[in-house]
Design a protein around this motif. Structure first.
Motif, short mmCIF file in Angstrom:
data_model
loop_
_atom_site.label_atom_id
_atom_site.label_comp_id
_atom_site.label_asym_id
_atom_site.label_seq_id
_atom_site.Cartn_x
_atom_site.Cartn_y
_atom_site.Cartn_z
N ARG A 3 0.83 -1.20 0.00
CA ARG A 3 0.00 0.00 0.00
C ARG A 3 0.87 1.26 0.00
NH1 ARG A 3 -3.14 3.56 -1.67
NH2 ARG A 3 -3.95 5.00 -0.13
N ARG A 4 1.93 1.25 0.77
CA ARG A 4 2.81 2.43 0.89
C ARG A 4 3.34 2.88 -0.45
NH1 ARG A 4 8.49 2.60 4.44
NH2 ARG A 4 8.77 4.88 4.38
N TRP A 5 3.68 1.92 -1.32
CA TRP A 5 4.32 2.27 -2.59
C TRP A 5 3.38 2.14 -3.79
CZ3 TRP A 5 7.85 5.02 -0.86
CH2 TRP A 5 8.61 4.64 0.26
N GLY A 6 2.08 1.94 -3.54
CA GLY A 6 1.10 2.01 -4.62
C GLY A 6 0.77 0.70 -5.29
N GLN A 7 1.36 -0.41 -4.86
CA GLN A 7 0.98 -1.71 -5.44
C GLN A 7 -0.45 -2.06 -5.03
OE1 GLN A 7 4.23 -4.06 -3.89
NE2 GLN A 7 5.34 -3.97 -5.82
N ILE A 8 -0.85 -1.69 -3.84
CA ILE A 8 -2.27 -1.65 -3.47
C ILE A 8 -2.70 -0.22 -3.70
CG2 ILE A 8 -3.93 -1.91 -1.58
CD1 ILE A 8 -2.07 -4.04 -0.39
N ALA A 9 -3.42 0.01 -4.81
CA ALA A 9 -3.64 1.37 -5.32
C ALA A 9 -4.62 2.19 -4.48
CB ALA A 9 -4.12 1.30 -6.77
N GLU A 10 -5.58 1.51 -3.85
CA GLU A 10 -6.64 2.21 -3.13
C GLU A 10 -6.51 2.00 -1.63
OE1 GLU A 10 -8.79 4.15 -4.67
OE2 GLU A 10 -8.07 3.61 -6.68
N PRO A 11 -7.01 2.94 -0.83
CA PRO A 11 -6.97 2.76 0.62
C PRO A 11 -7.78 1.55 1.07
CG PRO A 11 -8.35 4.65 0.02
CD PRO A 11 -7.63 4.23 -1.22
N GLN A 12 -7.34 0.91 2.13
CA GLN A 12 -8.02 -0.26 2.68
C GLN A 12 -8.17 -0.10 4.19
OE1 GLN A 12 -9.17 -2.51 0.62
NE2 GLN A 12 -8.05 -1.89 -1.22
N THR A 13 -9.18 -0.73 4.74
CA THR A 13 -9.40 -0.65 6.19
C THR A 13 -8.43 -1.57 6.92
OG1 THR A 13 -11.00 -2.47 6.21
CG2 THR A 13 -11.86 -0.24 5.80
N ASP A 14 -8.25 -1.31 8.21
CA ASP A 14 -7.44 -2.21 9.03
C ASP A 14 -7.98 -3.63 8.96
OD1 ASP A 14 -5.83 -0.11 9.76
OD2 ASP A 14 -6.52 -0.01 11.84
N GLU A 15 -9.30 -3.77 8.95
CA GLU A 15 -9.92 -5.09 8.91
C GLU A 15 -9.56 -5.82 7.63
OE1 GLU A 15 -11.55 -2.71 11.91
OE2 GLU A 15 -11.50 -2.26 9.76
N TRP A 16 -9.46 -5.10 6.52
CA TRP A 16 -9.08 -5.73 5.25
C TRP A 16 -7.67 -6.29 5.35
CZ3 TRP A 16 -5.08 -5.12 1.84
CH2 TRP A 16 -5.18 -5.78 0.61
N PHE A 17 -6.74 -5.52 5.90
CA PHE A 17 -5.37 -6.00 6.05
C PHE A 17 -5.34 -7.27 6.90
CE2 PHE A 17 -4.34 -1.55 4.98
CZ PHE A 17 -3.25 -1.71 4.15
N ILE A 18 -6.08 -7.26 8.01
CA ILE A 18 -6.05 -8.40 8.93
C ILE A 18 -6.68 -9.63 8.30
CG2 ILE A 18 -6.95 -9.25 11.14
CD1 ILE A 18 -6.61 -6.30 12.16
N GLU A 19 -7.84 -9.47 7.65
CA GLU A 19 -8.52 -10.61 7.04
C GLU A 19 -7.72 -11.17 5.87
OE1 GLU A 19 -11.08 -12.31 8.26
OE2 GLU A 19 -10.77 -10.91 9.94
N THR A 20 -7.06 -10.32 5.11
CA THR A 20 -6.22 -10.80 4.01
C THR A 20 -5.06 -11.63 4.56
OG1 THR A 20 -6.79 -8.88 2.64
CG2 THR A 20 -4.82 -10.12 2.03
N ALA A 21 -4.44 -11.12 5.63
CA ALA A 21 -3.34 -11.87 6.26
C ALA A 21 -3.81 -13.24 6.73
CB ALA A 21 -2.78 -11.06 7.42
N LYS A 22 -4.99 -13.28 7.34
CA LYS A 22 -5.50 -14.55 7.86
C LYS A 22 -5.86 -15.54 6.76
CE LYS A 22 -7.25 -12.87 12.30
NZ LYS A 22 -8.45 -12.67 13.16
N SER A 23 -6.16 -15.03 5.57
CA SER A 23 -6.50 -15.94 4.47
C SER A 23 -5.26 -16.58 3.84
CB SER A 23 -7.29 -15.18 3.40
OG SER A 23 -6.46 -14.33 2.63
N VAL A 24 -4.09 -16.02 4.12
CA VAL A 24 -2.84 -16.49 3.51
C VAL A 24 -1.95 -17.20 4.52
CG1 VAL A 24 -0.74 -15.80 2.28
CG2 VAL A 24 -2.93 -14.71 1.72
N TYR A 25 -1.73 -16.60 5.67
CA TYR A 25 -0.85 -17.18 6.69
C TYR A 25 -1.67 -18.13 7.55
CZ TYR A 25 3.26 -14.31 5.71
OH TYR A 25 4.38 -13.75 5.14
N ARG A 26 -1.19 -19.38 7.70
CA ARG A 26 -1.99 -20.43 8.31
C ARG A 26 -1.31 -21.06 9.54
NH1 ARG A 26 -5.86 -22.70 4.98
NH2 ARG A 26 -6.28 -23.97 6.83
N PRO A 27 -1.33 -20.35 10.66
CA PRO A 27 -0.75 -20.93 11.87
C PRO A 27 -1.50 -22.17 12.35
CG PRO A 27 -1.89 -18.86 12.36
CD PRO A 27 -1.80 -18.96 10.87
N ASP A 28 -2.74 -22.38 11.91
CA ASP A 28 -3.47 -23.58 12.32
C ASP A 28 -2.78 -24.84 11.81
OD1 ASP A 28 -4.29 -22.52 9.76
OD2 ASP A 28 -5.93 -23.97 9.72
#
Length: 455
Positions: A359-384
């Motif tokens: 997001r900082r460098w524009g690869q994520i072009a539009e603003p996103q909520t904190d919840e979006w960042f967290i849910e995206t992380a949870k969909s990819v990183y799998r500590p379970d």
């Protein structure tokens, strides 16, 4: 009799998985990809030490030409999994560059990268670098020391070029972080311009890791950000000087991951757990007894089928040291970390940092909520998946209960200001507040329009 009882207890504690109950594997013949970097070590060790076979897995390891070929191989099924840049599963899942749901059950390492400049650039930087009493440079060296050199190039109409390994690589985000911390603009991406060079003071472009030293020696780039052994290679060849390690930029920062498709994990859940068990065992071996096995790991990695660099070059960083200039060899016990500090646990907060840099460098072009960042992380990183593998290892007597963060909510404690080169703390729970705290980079509602940042 007492000796006999001790032997039985000892055998039970260190029994191999072959003596324990193996998982009912859905797929036992697997092909994994990697790039020739020292941080692929958990794969090589799991193979050479028989940890994959202990889990009933018959694995083939294949070096890949570059990160794009590697990712494509995982997506199209030619590879069952791979040593990946941490940004790759995240970028693919959100559809940046390509679209595929990639997950990671295993973080491969911490630290392990550096930024190197050519001898010519180093000579121009040196007057701006403070020295220790013995006359050697005081580290970490800020990019502010390079800023007058960049300005001179700009005044002469010469682009200042540096290399990084891939647009969503740790190396890209680290060199951008370093440049911005020193007051230099590393450039932005937009949906219409994916060069990453919009508004740049320093022009960053992709160079495959093994080609970095020769590309710099040829004068095509003035420096680069890469993993080992390609920074130490520049020192050994006498063509460049590493100016900062990523450990000195951000103490114990996350690095590579092991990536598989979500579909693979869904169809082959036991196989996913089994391969994660083997990789955890390899990571434990790499760090155990204060890195006592590192010299053996160096010998493995130096083989042509793995990294293929001189053992002496690989050992320079893998065995607890890092050489900045010839003779300036400094202790760096945590330059490569594979298991301690919960290095193998896939923390959501690590994923969110990568997303914040996108997001900082524009690869994520539009603003996103904190919840979006967290849910995206949870969909990819799998500590379970990771914790299920860890539990099995502990139950089999192959790992220690206390070595795993069983009660973690997936977030590390916030990184304190003292552990980051620009003195700006990081808390993965509040990514937008973190972006607001960074003086250079997109924040809030800002987007790139043409070549301008607009609100």
């Amino acid at each position: 009799m007492n000796v006999f009882k001790w032997l039985l207890a000892s055998t039970a504690l260190y029994a191999s998985p072959a003596m324990a109950d193996l998982l009912d594997l859905e797929k036992d013949e697997l092909t994994f990809g990697f790039i020739k970097l020292t941080d692929m070590a958990p794969l090589a060790v799991a193979y050479e030490n028989g940890y994959f076979e202990d889990e009933g897995l018959f694995v083939t390891l294949e070096a890949q030409a570059n990160w794009k070929v590697l990712l494509d191989g995982v997506i199209d099924g030619q590879l069952d999994g791979a040593h990946m840049l941490a940004g790759q599963p995240l970028a693919a899942t959100i559809g940046y560059g390509t679209q595929a749901h990639i997950i990671t059950p295993f973080s491969m390492d911490l630290n392990g990268n550096a930024i190197t400049v050519s001898n010519d650039i180093w000579e121009q930087m040196k007057p701006n670098v403070s020295l220790r009493e013995d006359g050697t440079p005081r580290h970490p060296i800020s990019a502010a020391a390079m800023a007058p050199v960049v300005e001179k190039y700009k005044d002469e109409g010469i682009p200042f070029n540096m290399g990084m390994v891939f647009p969503v690589s740790t190396h890209n985000y680290e060199i951008r972080y370093w440049l911005a911390a020193g007051g230099l603009e590393p450039g932005y991406y937009s949906p219409r311009d994916v060069s990453g060079q919009i508004g740049a003071d320093v022009y960053l472009s992709v160079t495959p890791p093994p080609q970095m030293p020769s590309t710099m020696e040829a004068g095509t780039i003035n420096g680069y950000s890469v993993g080992e052994p390609w920074n130490q290679q520049a020192v050994f060849k006498g063509i460049g000087v590493p100016v900062v390690t990523d450990y000195d930029m951000w103490k114990n920062n996350p690095e590579k991951v092991f990536g598989i498709t979500k579909e693979f994990a869904d169809v082959n859940p036991n196989t996913a757990i089994a391969l994660t068990k083997a990789l955890i065992r390899a990571a434990i071996w790499l760090d155990e007894n204060d890195n006592a096995n590192r010299q053996e790991a160096v010998e493995i990695l130096s083989r042509p089928e793995y990294v293929g660099a001189d053992a002496e070059v690989i050992a320079n960083s893998m065995t607890g040291f890092f050489e900045f200039e010839k003779g300036d060899r400094r202790s760096a016990p945590d330059f490569n970390v594979f298991f301690r500090y919960n290095a193998t646990y896939p923390f959501y907060s690590d994923a969110i940092w990568y997303l914040s840099q996108m997001r900082r460098w524009g690869q994520i072009a539009e603003p996103q909520t904190d919840e979006w960042f967290i849910e995206t992380a949870k969909s990819v990183y799998r500590p379970d998946i990771y914790l299920e593998a860890a539990r099995s290892l502990v139950d089999d007597g192959m790992a220690v209960e206390a070595d795993f963060p069983w009660d973690s909510d997936g977030f590390k404690a916030p990184t304190p200001a003292a552990d980051v080169i620009d003195g700006i703390p990081y808390d993965g729970r509040t990514p937008n507040a973190y972006l607001e705290s960074l003086p250079i980079g997109l924040k809030g509602d800002q987007v790139i329009k043409g070549s301008e940042i607009v609100n």
